[in-house]
Scaffold this motif. Structure first.
Motif, PDB file in Angstrom:
ATOM      1  N   GLU A  15      12.134  66.694 -50.608  1.00 42.29           N
ATOM      2  CA  GLU A  15      12.643  65.337 -50.847  1.00 42.29           C
ATOM      3  C   GLU A  15      14.120  65.227 -50.479  1.00 42.29           C
ATOM      4  OE1 GLU A  15      10.759  62.442 -54.233  1.00 42.29           O
ATOM      5  OE2 GLU A  15      11.613  64.343 -54.896  1.00 42.29           O
ATOM      6  N   ARG A  16      14.904  66.199 -50.899  1.00 46.06           N
ATOM      7  CA  ARG A  16      16.336  66.206 -50.569  1.00 46.06           C
ATOM      8  C   ARG A  16      16.558  66.342 -49.064  1.00 46.06           C
ATOM      9  NH1 ARG A  16      18.449  70.499 -54.813  1.00 46.06           N
ATOM     10  NH2 ARG A  16      17.844  69.354 -56.663  1.00 46.06           N
ATOM     11  N   SER A  17      15.693  67.114 -48.412  1.00 46.90           N
ATOM     12  CA  SER A  17      15.892  67.394 -46.987  1.00 46.90           C
ATOM     13  C   SER A  17      15.699  66.167 -46.105  1.00 46.90           C
ATOM     14  CB  SER A  17      14.963  68.516 -46.521  1.00 46.90           C
ATOM     15  OG  SER A  17      13.637  68.051 -46.372  1.00 46.90           O
ATOM     16  N   VAL A  18      15.070  65.133 -46.629  1.00 41.42           N
ATOM     17  CA  VAL A  18      14.933  63.903 -45.858  1.00 41.42           C
ATOM     18  C   VAL A  18      16.327  63.318 -45.598  1.00 41.42           C
ATOM     19  CG1 VAL A  18      14.013  61.544 -45.866  1.00 41.42           C
ATOM     20  CG2 VAL A  18      12.581  63.443 -46.647  1.00 41.42           C
ATOM     21  N   GLN A  19      17.220  63.418 -46.589  1.00 40.64           N
ATOM     22  CA  GLN A  19      18.600  62.949 -46.437  1.00 40.64           C
ATOM     23  C   GLN A  19      19.523  64.029 -45.873  1.00 40.64           C
ATOM     24  OE1 GLN A  19      19.401  59.760 -46.857  1.00 40.64           O
ATOM     25  NE2 GLN A  19      17.250  59.440 -47.357  1.00 40.64           N
ATOM     26  N   SER A  25      16.156  74.580 -44.952  1.00 41.50           N
ATOM     27  CA  SER A  25      16.224  76.020 -44.687  1.00 41.50           C
ATOM     28  C   SER A  25      15.746  76.837 -45.885  1.00 41.50           C
ATOM     29  CB  SER A  25      17.633  76.432 -44.278  1.00 41.50           C
ATOM     30  OG  SER A  25      18.527  76.251 -45.364  1.00 41.50           O
ATOM     31  N   THR A  26      15.867  76.290 -47.078  1.00 38.86           N
ATOM     32  CA  THR A  26      15.382  76.978 -48.279  1.00 38.86           C
ATOM     33  C   THR A  26      13.865  77.144 -48.220  1.00 38.86           C
ATOM     34  OG1 THR A  26      17.201  76.053 -49.552  1.00 38.86           O
ATOM     35  CG2 THR A  26      15.342  76.927 -50.805  1.00 38.86           C
ATOM     36  N   ILE A  27      13.176  76.131 -47.711  1.00 40.79           N
ATOM     37  CA  ILE A  27      11.715  76.224 -47.558  1.00 40.79           C
ATOM     38  C   ILE A  27      11.378  77.340 -46.576  1.00 40.79           C
ATOM     39  CG2 ILE A  27       9.648  74.965 -46.802  1.00 40.79           C
ATOM     40  CD1 ILE A  27      10.821  74.003 -49.495  1.00 40.79           C
ATOM     41  N   PHE A  28      12.120  77.401 -45.483  1.00 42.00           N
ATOM     42  CA  PHE A  28      11.919  78.484 -44.513  1.00 42.00           C
ATOM     43  C   PHE A  28      12.132  79.839 -45.175  1.00 42.00           C
ATOM     44  CE2 PHE A  28      13.302  81.554 -41.393  1.00 42.00           C
ATOM     45  CZ  PHE A  28      12.351  81.415 -40.389  1.00 42.00           C
ATOM     46  N   ASP A  29      13.242  79.994 -45.878  1.00 45.07           N
ATOM     47  CA  ASP A  29      13.553  81.275 -46.524  1.00 45.07           C
ATOM     48  C   ASP A  29      12.472  81.693 -47.511  1.00 45.07           C
ATOM     49  OD1 ASP A  29      15.914  81.292 -45.074  1.00 45.07           O
ATOM     50  OD2 ASP A  29      17.138  80.566 -46.747  1.00 45.07           O
ATOM     51  N   ARG A  30      11.921  80.743 -48.235  1.00 45.17           N
ATOM     52  CA  ARG A  30      10.889  81.044 -49.241  1.00 45.17           C
ATOM     53  C   ARG A  30       9.554  81.424 -48.615  1.00 45.17           C
ATOM     54  NH1 ARG A  30      11.262  76.372 -53.941  1.00 45.17           N
ATOM     55  NH2 ARG A  30      13.295  77.027 -54.753  1.00 45.17           N
ATOM     56  N   ARG A  61       9.774  68.199 -39.028  1.00 49.15           N
ATOM     57  CA  ARG A  61       9.557  66.865 -38.447  1.00 49.15           C
ATOM     58  C   ARG A  61       8.651  65.991 -39.309  1.00 49.15           C
ATOM     59  NH1 ARG A  61       8.729  69.116 -32.366  1.00 49.15           N
ATOM     60  NH2 ARG A  61      10.932  69.169 -31.803  1.00 49.15           N
ATOM     61  N   ARG A  62       7.726  66.631 -40.054  1.00 50.66           N
ATOM     62  CA  ARG A  62       6.758  65.886 -40.866  1.00 50.66           C
ATOM     63  C   ARG A  62       7.122  65.855 -42.344  1.00 50.66           C
ATOM     64  NH1 ARG A  62       1.812  69.305 -38.423  1.00 50.66           N
ATOM     65  NH2 ARG A  62       1.991  68.580 -36.276  1.00 50.66           N
ATOM     66  N   ARG A  63       8.295  66.305 -42.707  1.00 49.45           N
ATOM     67  CA  ARG A  63       8.636  66.451 -44.129  1.00 49.45           C
ATOM     68  C   ARG A  63       8.583  65.149 -44.896  1.00 49.45           C
ATOM     69  NH1 ARG A  63      13.255  66.430 -41.276  1.00 49.45           N
ATOM     70  NH2 ARG A  63      15.105  65.382 -42.111  1.00 49.45           N
ATOM     71  N   ASP A  64       8.758  64.030 -44.222  1.00 51.11           N
ATOM     72  CA  ASP A  64       8.682  62.740 -44.917  1.00 51.11           C
ATOM     73  C   ASP A  64       7.254  62.407 -45.327  1.00 51.11           C
ATOM     74  OD1 ASP A  64       8.017  62.438 -42.184  1.00 51.11           O
ATOM     75  OD2 ASP A  64       8.503  60.300 -42.246  1.00 51.11           O
ATOM     76  N   ARG A  65       6.277  63.139 -44.782  1.00 55.03           N
ATOM     77  CA  ARG A  65       4.870  62.910 -45.135  1.00 55.03           C
ATOM     78  C   ARG A  65       4.346  63.920 -46.158  1.00 55.03           C
ATOM     79  NH1 ARG A  65       2.361  62.705 -39.312  1.00 55.03           N
ATOM     80  NH2 ARG A  65       4.405  63.339 -38.621  1.00 55.03           N
ATOM     81  N   PHE A  66       5.191  64.819 -46.607  1.00 52.91           N
ATOM     82  CA  PHE A  66       4.779  65.810 -47.601  1.00 52.91           C
ATOM     83  C   PHE A  66       4.501  65.121 -48.929  1.00 52.91           C
ATOM     84  CE2 PHE A  66       5.897  68.793 -51.035  1.00 52.91           C
ATOM     85  CZ  PHE A  66       4.954  69.778 -50.790  1.00 52.91           C
TER      86      PHE A  66
END
Length: 118
Positions: A15-19, A25-30, A61-66
């Motif tokens: 949600e934060r990453s949309v802004q 990058s935290t999602i990638f690291d996890r 690119r699709r994070r707004d649809r998560f």
């Protein structure tokens, strides 16, 4: 970002990453090690190295649809990775068929369509 990133859900980070895209990058690291292992089992390590990056780029690119009601993004990432595996295999199959269709070995065994007069 909060001091204890481990306590923040994937949904909150996405949600934060949309802004703030850098937050993703935290999602990638996890999750990158898990997605890499999955892709390596399906396609081998060399392909997994490239496709893990493709998976996370597609996710970014699709994070707004998560669906932010899901606290964990790993199932979503596995779904994206699975689609990329299918695309990769179809691409390899097309390339294989193309090479088979233009193979010089195959061309040598064809019956000539024209024969010299006798």
């Amino acid at each position: 970002m909060d001091a204890d990133v481990g306590a923040v859900t994937d949904a909150a980070i996405i949600e934060r990453s949309v802004q703030d895209p850098a937050t993703f990058s935290t999602i990638f690291d996890r999750h990158a090690p898990h997605i890499h292992r999955y892709l390596a089992r399906r396609l081998g390590v060399p392909a997994a190295d490239d496709l893990v990056a493709e998976t996370f780029l597609a996710a970014l690119r699709r994070r707004d649809r998560f669906d932010t009601t899901c606290p964990n993004a790993r199932p979503w990432l596995y779904g994206i990775a699975t689609k990329i595996v299918g695309q990769h295999r179809r691409s390899e199959e097309r390339e294989y068929r193309l090479r088979q269709g233009t193979s010089p070995r195959r061309a040598r065994h064809r019956t000539p369509t024209w024969s010299p007069p006798r």
